[in-house]
Design a protein around this motif. Structure first.
Motif, PDB file in Angstrom:
ATOM      1  N   GLY A 362       0.980  -1.554   0.047  1.00 44.31           N
ATOM      2  CA  GLY A 362      -0.091   0.387  -0.206  1.00 44.31           C
ATOM      3  C   GLY A 362       0.555   1.023  -0.053  1.00 44.31           C
ATOM      4  O   GLY A 362      -0.144   1.985  -0.328  1.00 44.31           O
ATOM      5  N   TYR A 363       2.080   1.328   0.340  1.00 45.11           N
ATOM      6  CA  TYR A 363       2.942   2.234   0.489  1.00 45.11           C
ATOM      7  C   TYR A 363       3.178   2.624  -0.699  1.00 45.11           C
ATOM      8  O   TYR A 363       3.430   4.189  -0.870  1.00 45.11           O
ATOM      9  CB  TYR A 363       3.528   2.121   1.917  1.00 45.11           C
ATOM     10  N   ASN A 364       3.875   1.754  -1.340  1.00 48.24           N
ATOM     11  CA  ASN A 364       3.948   1.662  -2.557  1.00 48.24           C
ATOM     12  C   ASN A 364       3.634   2.318  -3.692  1.00 48.24           C
ATOM     13  O   ASN A 364       3.732   2.786  -4.641  1.00 48.24           O
ATOM     14  CB  ASN A 364       5.015   0.462  -2.999  1.00 48.24           C
ATOM     15  N   ALA A 365       2.496   1.631  -3.210  1.00 47.75           N
ATOM     16  CA  ALA A 365       1.342   2.556  -4.281  1.00 47.75           C
ATOM     17  C   ALA A 365       1.235   3.390  -3.936  1.00 47.75           C
ATOM     18  O   ALA A 365       0.698   4.687  -5.319  1.00 47.75           O
ATOM     19  CB  ALA A 365       0.114   1.215  -4.744  1.00 47.75           C
ATOM     20  N   MET A 366       0.627   4.130  -2.817  1.00 46.61           N
ATOM     21  CA  MET A 366      -0.237   5.366  -2.853  1.00 46.61           C
ATOM     22  C   MET A 366       0.813   6.504  -2.236  1.00 46.61           C
ATOM     23  O   MET A 366       0.400   7.627  -2.810  1.00 46.61           O
ATOM     24  CB  MET A 366      -0.947   5.014  -1.290  1.00 46.61           C
ATOM     25  N   HIS A 367       2.130   6.352  -1.826  1.00 44.17           N
ATOM     26  CA  HIS A 367       2.863   7.321  -1.578  1.00 44.17           C
ATOM     27  C   HIS A 367       4.212   7.267  -2.840  1.00 44.17           C
ATOM     28  O   HIS A 367       4.257   8.028  -3.962  1.00 44.17           O
ATOM     29  CB  HIS A 367       4.016   7.173  -0.454  1.00 44.17           C
ATOM     30  N   ASN A 368       4.516   6.107  -3.383  1.00 40.30           N
ATOM     31  CA  ASN A 368       5.507   6.406  -4.677  1.00 40.30           C
ATOM     32  C   ASN A 368       4.777   6.682  -5.812  1.00 40.30           C
ATOM     33  O   ASN A 368       5.877   6.716  -6.711  1.00 40.30           O
ATOM     34  CB  ASN A 368       6.694   4.769  -4.668  1.00 40.30           C
ATOM     35  N   ARG A 369       3.496   5.784  -6.206  1.00 36.03           N
ATOM     36  CA  ARG A 369       3.120   5.490  -7.107  1.00 36.03           C
ATOM     37  C   ARG A 369       1.678   7.098  -7.781  1.00 36.03           C
ATOM     38  O   ARG A 369       2.133   7.517  -8.532  1.00 36.03           O
ATOM     39  CB  ARG A 369       2.353   4.626  -7.612  1.00 36.03           C
ATOM     40  N   LEU A 399      10.919  -6.851  -0.846  1.00 38.24           N
ATOM     41  CA  LEU A 399      11.507  -7.736  -1.659  1.00 38.24           C
ATOM     42  C   LEU A 399      11.439  -6.977  -3.493  1.00 38.24           C
ATOM     43  O   LEU A 399      12.072  -6.855  -4.147  1.00 38.24           O
ATOM     44  CB  LEU A 399      12.382  -8.783  -1.819  1.00 38.24           C
ATOM     45  N   THR A 400       9.816  -7.369  -3.283  1.00 38.67           N
ATOM     46  CA  THR A 400       9.150  -7.451  -4.641  1.00 38.67           C
ATOM     47  C   THR A 400       8.501  -5.858  -4.750  1.00 38.67           C
ATOM     48  O   THR A 400       8.011  -6.299  -5.709  1.00 38.67           O
ATOM     49  CB  THR A 400       7.888  -8.929  -4.757  1.00 38.67           C
ATOM     50  N   GLN A 401       8.062  -5.765  -3.933  1.00 40.16           N
ATOM     51  CA  GLN A 401       7.467  -4.464  -3.830  1.00 40.16           C
ATOM     52  C   GLN A 401       8.139  -2.999  -3.339  1.00 40.16           C
ATOM     53  O   GLN A 401       7.369  -1.461  -3.942  1.00 40.16           O
ATOM     54  CB  GLN A 401       6.479  -4.020  -2.716  1.00 40.16           C
ATOM     55  N   GLY A 402       9.156  -2.913  -2.033  1.00 44.78           N
ATOM     56  CA  GLY A 402       9.787  -1.615  -1.957  1.00 44.78           C
ATOM     57  C   GLY A 402      10.497  -0.500  -2.783  1.00 44.78           C
ATOM     58  O   GLY A 402      10.678  -1.293  -3.708  1.00 44.78           O
ATOM     59  N   ASP A 403       9.921  -0.168  -2.375  1.00 47.22           N
ATOM     60  CA  ASP A 403      10.221   1.661  -3.804  1.00 47.22           C
ATOM     61  C   ASP A 403      10.138   1.086  -5.510  1.00 47.22           C
ATOM     62  O   ASP A 403      10.668   1.780  -5.709  1.00 47.22           O
ATOM     63  CB  ASP A 403      11.384   2.145  -3.646  1.00 47.22           C
ATOM     64  N   ASN A 404       9.328   0.100  -5.116  1.00 48.63           N
ATOM     65  CA  ASN A 404       8.712  -0.418  -6.913  1.00 48.63           C
ATOM     66  C   ASN A 404       8.589  -0.716  -7.597  1.00 48.63           C
ATOM     67  O   ASN A 404       6.939  -0.370  -7.478  1.00 48.63           O
ATOM     68  CB  ASN A 404       8.952  -2.230  -6.977  1.00 48.63           C
ATOM     69  N   LEU A 405       8.415   0.753  -8.642  1.00 45.68           N
ATOM     70  CA  LEU A 405       7.759   1.157  -9.479  1.00 45.68           C
ATOM     71  C   LEU A 405       7.483   0.973 -10.963  1.00 45.68           C
ATOM     72  O   LEU A 405       6.776   1.446 -12.326  1.00 45.68           O
ATOM     73  CB  LEU A 405       7.971   3.187  -9.723  1.00 45.68           C
ATOM     74  N   SER A 406       7.843  -0.513 -11.100  1.00 43.74           N
ATOM     75  CA  SER A 406       7.889  -1.236 -12.444  1.00 43.74           C
ATOM     76  C   SER A 406       6.641  -1.444 -12.999  1.00 43.74           C
ATOM     77  O   SER A 406       5.810  -1.916 -11.691  1.00 43.74           O
ATOM     78  CB  SER A 406       9.046  -2.765 -12.401  1.00 43.74           C
TER      79      SER A 406
END
Length: 406
Positions: A362-369, A399-406
């Motif tokens: 959720g953090y990656n999606a809502m913060h980074n994206r 590993l799979t989601q951390g700061d990962n915008l791919s």
């Protein structure tokens, strides 16, 4: 107070910003429209593979970072590889009937099934990153052992157990079927297991605490992707949208939280009892907050997993009320997990903490994206890295989601 950062309106590379107040007004207006909160999203025209929880692009990004020794991904990978779930000497422990009572008592195959499923996913990830075929073969061995054996789940926790294990099985199966360079001979049998043993136990949902149905729908949506079954997707997604709206409260919902019609929570008193006695409702509060943060974390995690699988399949739930509820729930619970004083109006002034490794997706999606600040969630996420596993259905998400915008 809910988290209210400046919000970028376009994904990844925003062209302009709007004020917090304007954004909040727009979100509130959208969420107040009739049907907005519980509208189901139709299945994708064509399913994307691998497409449950993590995409090929995300896997490639994680692999590149690990091989380069970059952090936090290398530490997350090392943590995963050092776990019992990555062992190449693991022996599968399948059972024909897995019997799980309340809190897994009795525990006849419950832990074995969940851990074999996590191990299948773990070794599938290890295969993708290392290209060591031994890991792919171990993942296949685990999946084949269970698909050749299991026929049923029984006792009171059967639906939840099926959801937990099914969530991990489908992530593993997607990676192996669509990235392993050799043929997985028994992949069709594995699909038959998912359809005939797992799906009937979960697809009709649950009227228990909300984390049950959310996890069950997570598994059902994963199964729909693996089987490419649009009808299953549509059925599971409809239940998911309704349950999510009834699990996390937003002020735009009104004086009391939304409910699931089948539960007949038709009075305020019934709703308060179902919300663990909480009678004051604040944006971000969960139906299980006053029970404990562990079970609340299960529900939040499943919401994020379904939203992420949907994103991979080309359906954006993050910009609907699902994303808003997820964002607010993460921020609300993160601040107390970090130690903020609990007001007397919340659960009588006492909380049972233990949110678990559930914030990365959720953090990656809502913060980074999407660009939300999410200070509380960010602090908790960074403090908790690398996120490991809860030994049930959450595993290796730094590993799979951390700061990962791919």
């Amino acid at each position: 107070m809910p988290e209210t950062p400046t919000v970028r309106l376009r994904r990844r590379r925003p062209a302009f910003l709007v004020t917090v107040a304007t954004t909040a007004a727009l979100v509130a207006a959208l969420l107040s429209l009739p049907g907005t909160q519980q509208k189901a999203e139709a299945a994708p025209a064509t399913f994307v593979h691998p497409g449950v929880g993590v995409s090929r692009g995300q896997l490639d990004f994680a692999r590149t970072q690990v091989l380069a020794g970059a952090q936090p991904w290398k530490a997350a990978y090392d943590q995963m590889l050092a776990s019992k779930y990555a062992s190449l000497t693991r022996t599968p422990l399948p059972r024909s009937v897995v019997e799980c009572g309340s809190y897994s008592n009795p525990n006849n195959g419950c832990t074995d099934e969940r851990e074999d499923a996590i191990a299948a996913y773990t070794t599938a990830l290890a295969w993708y990153i290392t290209r060591d075929v031994r890991y792919a073969q171990k993942s296949i061995q685990l999946m084949d052992a269970w698909s050749a054996t299991i026929t049923d789940h029984t006792n009171s926790n059967a639906p939840l157990q099926t959801g937990w294990a099914g969530s991990s099985w489908t992530k593993a199966a997607e990676i192996i079927k669509y990235t392993y360079t050799s043929t997985w001979t028994n992949s069709a049998r594995f699909g038959t297991m998912l359809r005939n043993v797992y799906l009937p136990e979960i697809i009709n949902g649950s009227n228990s605490n909300g984390n049950w149905e959310l996890t069950m729908m997570e598994a059902a949506i994963g199964i729909s992707v693996f089987l490419e079954d649009k009808a299953v997707w549509d059925s599971a997604m409809a239940k998911f949208r309704t349950r999510t709206a009834a699990y996390i409260y937003l002020s735009s919902d009104g004086a009391v939280p939304k409910t699931v019609p089948s539960q007949n929570l038709d009075t305020t008193a019934k709703i308060v009892a179902y919300w663990q006695g909480q009678s004051t409702f604040t944006t971000g509060l969960s139906q299980e907050t006053c029970r404990d943060f562990v079970h609340t974390g299960y529900g939040i995690s499943s919401i994020s997993h379904v939203a992420e699988t949907s994103r991979i399949q080309g359906i954006d739930l993050y910009t609907t009320d699902v994303g808003e509820r997820l964002r607010q729930a993460l921020g609300f619970h993160a601040k107390y997990q970090l130690g903020e004083a609990v007001p007397s109006s919340l659960c009588g002034g006492s909380l049972t903490l233990g949110l678990g490794p559930v914030t990365e997706v959720g953090y990656n999606a809502m913060h980074n994206r999407l660009g939300y600040g999410m200070t509380n969630t960010q602090n908790l996420t960074l403090q908790s890295r690398p996120a490991g596993t809860n030994n049930l259905f959450v595993a290796w998400e730094t590993l799979t989601q951390g700061d990962n915008l791919s």
